[in-house]
Design an enzyme around this catalytic site. Structure first.
Site, PDB file in Angstrom:
ATOM      1  N   SER A  95      -3.388   1.570  -3.875  1.00 36.57           N
ATOM      2  CA  SER A  95      -4.526   1.668  -2.973  1.00 36.57           C
ATOM      3  C   SER A  95      -4.962   0.293  -2.470  1.00 36.57           C
ATOM      4  O   SER A  95      -4.911   0.009  -1.282  1.00 36.57           O
ATOM      5  CB  SER A  95      -5.701   2.364  -3.674  1.00 36.57           C
ATOM      6  OG  SER A  95      -6.864   2.338  -2.883  1.00 36.57           O
TER       7      SER A  95
ATOM      8  N   SER B 281       0.822  -1.215   0.000  1.00 36.86           N
ATOM      9  CA  SER B 281       0.000   0.000   0.000  1.00 36.86           C
ATOM     10  C   SER B 281       0.851   1.257   0.000  1.00 36.86           C
ATOM     11  O   SER B 281       1.820   1.365   0.756  1.00 36.86           O
ATOM     12  CB  SER B 281      -0.899   0.029   1.240  1.00 36.86           C
ATOM     13  OG  SER B 281      -2.012  -0.786   1.077  1.00 36.86           O
TER      14      SER B 281
END
Length: 461
Positions: free
Chosen positions: A340, A325
Site C-alpha cells: 500500500s 505499490s
C-alpha cells in the site's frame, strides 16, 4: 561424368525438398492437434480465506479468539519461533501454557486498544499520521511524519493524553505516501505499479493490486510504449481500503498464474492465503526494488495518507519504493498482502504498509489462484495446522520455480516461430523445402539453357 554428378545432386536436392515438405506438414499437424497454448488449458487451483486453516498463521490467533478481547492483547512470534500471547489474568495465562504457547501478563487488553483507536479516529483527520497496536509493548503507538505541523501534532497529543498513558507519541522522518510512481510492472496514465496476485471469480481472471494505483477504467500495459495491453481496472476500494482489480484483456492470466515473480527470471509458487502474525518474517516483491524481506510489526494499522485514510493495514519494517505499490507480500508460499504505502526507502530503510489479501478477497468474493505442485501435478495444499508460522530466522519466501512472468508474455515473432509447441517450426521447414525445390528446378532450367546455347553456338559455326 560431370553431368552425371549434377543429375545426382539435383535428384538428392529434390528428394530432400519433398521430404522436408512432408516433415513440415507432419510437424504442423502435430502442433495443431496438441496445442497447449490456450489459457483454459493452464492448470491451477484456487484458495480463499474460508479454505485456510484457522491456525495457518500460528496458534496465537486461535488462542486470542478463544480467550476473548477482554483477556488478551494480541499475539506474536518470538525470536525462537515460539508463540507469545499477551494476557491480562493468570487463568488466561494457564490456558496459554496448556496450549504450548508462552503467556505474557499485560495491563491493557484488546478492548482498551480498540477504544483508544476509536477515539483517535474520531479526532480531526491529520494527513501524515498513523496509529497501530503494539502488542509487544502493550501500547498504542501514534506516529507523525515530517509533514505534520507542530500545531496538529500538539492537538493530537492532547487527544492521546486524554486516552491514557498506554498511548505513545512518536515522530518519524520522511512522509507517509502511497507507493505509486512481486511482481512485474504494470503501467498506465495514472503511473506505475506492481502486479500482486492473480485471482478469479470462476469465470474471469484478474490481477489484485493496490487501490490507489488508478481509478476504475484505468488501462494498464506491460511496456512503457503502450503496445502490450494487460487489462483494465474494473473495481476496488480506496481510500478506506487499498485494493483494486485489473481484468485481463483476454480474460485469462495464462501461464504461471499461481506464481509471483521475484526477479532474475525466478518466481515463488503461491499455495494458499492467510492472515499474518506479528513477528513473522515476510517477503515482498516489487517492480522497483525487487525481492526484500522484513518482519511484521503490527496489524490493524490506520494510516492517514494525503489522499485519504486507510484502515486495517499490516505494518512491516521491510522497505519499499515508488513503483512497488500493489506488489505481493508472502511467506512460505502463503499470500498475505499487497503493498500500500509507507515511508523511507531501500537505502535508509523505512516502514511499509500492506492491504491484507484476506480482506480484499472476502470483500470482492474472489478466490486466489494457487500454483501446481513442484512436479507439475495437482496444486499444493493450503497450509496445515501443523505447519503454523516458521521461526523468523528459518522462514523462506516459498518453493521457487522459473517464471516468464505473471502477466501474459507477448513473445517476439522469432521466439514464437522457434517454440516447438507452435506451428512455426513446421512452417519454417516447409518454407525452406519449397525454396530448395524451386531453386533446384531453376538451376536445372538454367543449366539446360546454357547447354542449349553452347550446342547451338557450336552447330551454327
Amino acid at each position: 561424368m560431370r553431368h552425371a554428378r549434377r543429375r545426382v545432386v539435383r535428384r538428392v536436392t529434390r528428394l530432400a525438398a519433398v521430404g522436408g515438405l512432408l516433415l513440415g506438414g507432419t510437424m504442423v499437424t502435430h502442433a495443431v492437434a496438441s496445442e497447449p497454448g490456450t489459457p483454459d488449458a493452464v492448470p491451477f487451483s484456487t484458495a480463499s480465506p474460508a479454505d485456510a486453516d484457522a491456525d495457518a498463521a500460528g496458534p496465537g490467533a486461535d488462542l486470542v479468539r478463544r480467550l476473548g478481547t477482554s483477556r488478551t492483547a494480541g499475539s506474536w512470534v518470538g525470536e525462537d519461533g515460539r508463540t507469545v500471547v499477551a494476557v491480562t489474568d493468570e487463568e488466561a495465562a494457564a490456558e496459554v501454557r496448556a496450549a504450548g504457547a508462552e503467556p505474557k501478563r499485560v495491563r491493557h487488553s484488546m478492548d482498551d486498544f480498540d477504544s483508544a483507536t476509536r477515539t483517535l479516529s474520531s479526532a480531526p483527520r491529520v494527513p501524515g499520521t498513523a496509529w497501530m497496536k503494539d502488542y509487544r509493548s502493550n501500547q498504542v503507538v501514534v506516529r507523525g511524519d515530517s509533514t505534520v505541523s507542530e500545531d496538529d501534532w500538539s492537538s493530537l497529543t492532547e487527544v492521546a493524553d486524554g486516552i491514557g498513558d498506554f498511548v505513545r507519541m512518536e515522530r518519524v522522518g520522511g512522509t507517509f505516501t502511497t507507493r505509486l510512481a512481486g511482481g512485474l510492472p504494470v503501467l498506465s496514465t495514472a503511473g506505475r505499479c506492481s502486479a500482486g496476485f492473480n485471482v478469479t471469480d470462476g469465470r474471469r481472471e484478474f490481477i489484485l493490486t493496490a487501490g490507489h494505483c488508478g481509478p476504475q477504467g484505468s488501462v494498464w500495459f506491460s511496456d512503457d510504449g503502450g503496445r502490450k495491453k494487460v487489462g483494465t481496472t474494473v473495481g476496488g476500494s480506496f481510500p478506506g481500503d487499498d485494493y483494486s482489480l485489473i481484468a485481463y484483456d483476454g480474460g485469462k492470466a495464462g501461464e504461471n498464474a499461481g506464481v509471483v515473480a521475484v526477479g532474475g527470471g525466478k518466481g515463488v509458487r503461491i499455495t494458499g492465503v492467510a492472515e499474518p502474525t506479528v513477528g513473522q518474517r515476510i517477503f515482498r516483491s516489487g517492480s522497483t526494488s525487487g525481492l526484500r524481506d522484513g518482519e511484521v510489526t503490527a496489524l490493524d494499522v490506520t494510516v492517514n495518507y494525503p489522499e485519504g485514510t486507510v484502515g486495517g493495514l499490516i505494518e512491516s519494517d521491510v522497505c519499499a519504493e515508488p513503483g512497488d505499490s500493489g506488489g505481493p507480500m508472502f511467506s512460505e508460499g502463503i499470500a498475505l498482502g499487497v503493498t500500500s504505502g509507507g515511508s523511507g526507502d531501500c537505502r535508509s530503510g523505512g516502514i511499509t504498509y500492506f492491504q491484507p489479501v484476506t480482506k480484499a478477497l472476502a470483500d470482492l468474493d474472489l478466490k486466489l489462484i494457487v500454483a501446481p505442485g513442484e512436479d507439475g501435478g495437482s496444486p499444493s495444499p493450503a497450509p496445515s495446522q501443523a505447519q503454523g508460522v516458521a521461526a523468523p530466522d528459518a522462514a523462506t519466501p516459498g518453493s521457487s520455480t522459473s517464471v516468464r512472468g505473471i502477466l501474459p508474455d507477448p513473445s517476439t515473432l522469432v521466439s514464437r516461430l522457434a517454440d516447438p509447441r507452435n506451428v512455426g517450426p513446421g512452417l519454417l521447414v516447409m518454407g525452406g523445402s519449397l525454396v530448395a525445390l524451386v531453386a533446384s528446378r531453376w538451376i536445372r532450367a538454367e543449366q539446360d539453357r546454357k547447354a542449349y546455347r553452347r550446342q547451338y553456338s557450336a552447330t551454327w559455326r
